[in-house]
Design an enzyme around this catalytic site. Structure first.
Site, PDB file in Angstrom:
ATOM      1  N   LYS A 297      -0.925   8.801   0.186  1.00 28.33           N
ATOM      2  CA  LYS A 297      -0.527   9.907   1.068  1.00 28.33           C
ATOM      3  C   LYS A 297       0.577  10.758   0.446  1.00 28.33           C
ATOM      4  CE  LYS A 297       0.620   7.435   4.620  1.00 28.33           C
ATOM      5  NZ  LYS A 297       0.226   6.084   4.200  1.00 28.33           N
TER       6      LYS A 297
ATOM      7  N   ARG B 176       2.482   7.333  13.819  1.00 25.96           N
ATOM      8  CA  ARG B 176       1.947   6.050  13.369  1.00 25.96           C
ATOM      9  C   ARG B 176       1.571   5.148  14.531  1.00 25.96           C
ATOM     10  NH1 ARG B 176       4.435   6.040   7.807  1.00 25.96           N
ATOM     11  NH2 ARG B 176       3.622   4.193   6.822  1.00 25.96           N
TER      12      ARG B 176
ATOM     13  N   ARG C 261       3.510   1.077  -8.133  1.00 22.97           N
ATOM     14  CA  ARG C 261       4.131   2.367  -7.795  1.00 22.97           C
ATOM     15  C   ARG C 261       5.590   2.420  -8.250  1.00 22.97           C
ATOM     16  NH1 ARG C 261       3.623   4.766  -1.933  1.00 22.97           N
ATOM     17  NH2 ARG C 261       4.418   2.790  -1.167  1.00 22.97           N
TER      18      ARG C 261
ATOM     19  N   ARG D 211      10.190   0.617  -4.839  1.00 24.35           N
ATOM     20  CA  ARG D 211      10.677   0.521  -3.460  1.00 24.35           C
ATOM     21  C   ARG D 211      10.781  -0.938  -3.037  1.00 24.35           C
ATOM     22  NH1 ARG D 211       7.080   4.548   0.128  1.00 24.35           N
ATOM     23  NH2 ARG D 211       6.971   2.686   1.405  1.00 24.35           N
TER      24      ARG D 211
ATOM     25  N   ARG E 195       2.752  -4.404   6.334  1.00 22.74           N
ATOM     26  CA  ARG E 195       2.548  -2.973   6.599  1.00 22.74           C
ATOM     27  C   ARG E 195       1.071  -2.685   6.883  1.00 22.74           C
ATOM     28  NH1 ARG E 195       5.241  -0.937   1.307  1.00 22.74           N
ATOM     29  NH2 ARG E 195       4.241   1.042   1.775  1.00 22.74           N
TER      30      ARG E 195
HETATM   31  P1  ADP Z   1       3.725   4.005   3.307  1.00 24.72           P
HETATM   32  O1  ADP Z   1       2.914   5.099   3.910  1.00 24.72           O
HETATM   33  O2  ADP Z   1       3.370   3.711   1.896  1.00 24.72           O
HETATM   34  O3  ADP Z   1       3.771   2.773   4.154  1.00 24.72           O
HETATM   35  P2  ADP Z   1       6.157   5.439   4.021  1.00 24.72           P
HETATM   36  O4  ADP Z   1       7.172   5.912   3.053  1.00 24.72           O
HETATM   37  O5  ADP Z   1       5.390   6.463   4.762  1.00 24.72           O
HETATM   38  O6  ADP Z   1       5.223   4.462   3.193  1.00 24.72           O
HETATM   39  O7  ADP Z   1       6.842   4.489   5.118  1.00 24.72           O
HETATM   40  C1  ADP Z   1       7.670   3.421   4.738  1.00 24.72           C
HETATM   41  C2  ADP Z   1       8.186   2.690   5.981  1.00 24.72           C
HETATM   42  O8  ADP Z   1       8.974   3.598   6.805  1.00 24.72           O
HETATM   43  C3  ADP Z   1       7.112   2.176   6.946  1.00 24.72           C
HETATM   44  O9  ADP Z   1       6.605   0.935   6.539  1.00 24.72           O
HETATM   45  C4  ADP Z   1       7.906   2.096   8.242  1.00 24.72           C
HETATM   46  O10 ADP Z   1       8.752   0.973   8.262  1.00 24.72           O
HETATM   47  C5  ADP Z   1       8.803   3.322   8.170  1.00 24.72           C
HETATM   48  N1  ADP Z   1       8.128   4.491   8.827  1.00 24.72           N
HETATM   49  C6  ADP Z   1       7.615   5.585   8.196  1.00 24.72           C
HETATM   50  N2  ADP Z   1       7.064   6.428   9.096  1.00 24.72           N
HETATM   51  C7  ADP Z   1       7.236   5.857  10.323  1.00 24.72           C
HETATM   52  C8  ADP Z   1       6.876   6.195  11.653  1.00 24.72           C
HETATM   53  N3  ADP Z   1       6.207   7.320  11.938  1.00 24.72           N
HETATM   54  N4  ADP Z   1       7.222   5.345  12.659  1.00 24.72           N
HETATM   55  C9  ADP Z   1       7.885   4.228  12.417  1.00 24.72           C
HETATM   56  N5  ADP Z   1       8.242   3.822  11.183  1.00 24.72           N
HETATM   57  C10 ADP Z   1       7.920   4.612  10.143  1.00 24.72           C
END
Ligand code: ADP
Length: 225
Positions: free
Chosen positions: A13, A88, A127, A161, A172
């Protein structure tokens, strides 16, 4: 255009969002990046976010929705936005509906990036992100930097990360299945979703994404990263 990018962790993404947003000249808004900024700055919000992110869980809705609300009031979103990682879960989708409805706006499209689960751990384990600009993303096998550990774009140090450890990635994925997949169903019922395969090279996926939103002149897309 107002676009959402949805997909499990490791679907790419962030990689696609940076390119799509640049191509469409709209801001790329990633809740993950917004949280990581808070974590780096050592804010109270960052401390809350960090606990959840490390556990592979969602950051609580009230925090996440607050962050997005604030971001969506900034003037650069007037010409549209690409949301990456939000909403999400269904409560967040409802909140987004409310925010948009307040300004009499609607989403134009939802892009659902599909990937086989077996690929996810491998993609995520390799990554690497740039410390100076998180939008510079590499992969040790699939998109390696010219010099190991160094960003091709700006020379910054590359790092992994903390939530990219295998156990956290599995958690996740579980959260994606139980909470986020239903968001795709919701937008599907509204006829907004196009599912595209996240397999293949970065540029191939980008072409599919641009085609899906009717912007298929991908030759013009930035190929420099
Ligand atoms: P990825 O899509 O690879 O899981 P992100 O950088 O989008 O990585 O998200 C990393 C973490 O940030 C998620 O696992 C979650 O803990 C938190 N996070 C991101 N977006 C949201 C959201 N919309 N609601 C709640 N937690 C979020």
């Amino acid at each position: 255009m107002r676009i959402l990018l949805i997909g499990p962790p490791g679907a790419g993404k962030g990689t696609q969002a940076v390119r799509l947003a640049a191509h469409l000249s709209i801001p790329h808004i990633s809740t993950g990046d917004l949280f990581r900024e808070h974590i780096d700055q050592g804010t109270e919000l960052g401390r809350t976010a960090r606990t959840h992110i490390h556990a592979g869980l969602l950051v609580p809705d009230e925090v996440t929705i607050g962050v997005i609300k604030e971001r969506l009031t900034r003037p650069d979103t007037e010409r549209g936005f690409l949301l990456d990682g939000f909403p999400r879960n269904l409560a967040q989708a409802q909140a987004l509906d409310g925010i948009l409805a307040d300004s009499e706006l609607r989403l134009d499209a939802v892009l659902d990036l599909a990937i086989a689960e077996g690929q996810v751990v491998r993609r995520i384990a390799g990554r690497r992100l740039c410390r100076q600009d998180r939008e510079h993303i590499f992969h040790v096998d699939y998109s390696p930097p010219q010099e190991a550990g160094v960003c091709d774009v700006c020379g910054g140090e590359l790092y992994q990360r903390e939530d990219d450890r295998e156990a956290t990635v599995r958690q996740r994925l579980e959260v994606y299945r139980t909470e986020t997949a239903s968001v795709v169903d919701l937008y599907q019922a509204q006829g907004l979703v196009t599912t595209i395969s996240a397999h293949g090279r970065v540029q191939e996926v980008l072409h599919r994404a641009l085609d899906a939103i009717g912007q298929g002149q991908a030759d013009a897309a930035d190929t420099s990263m």
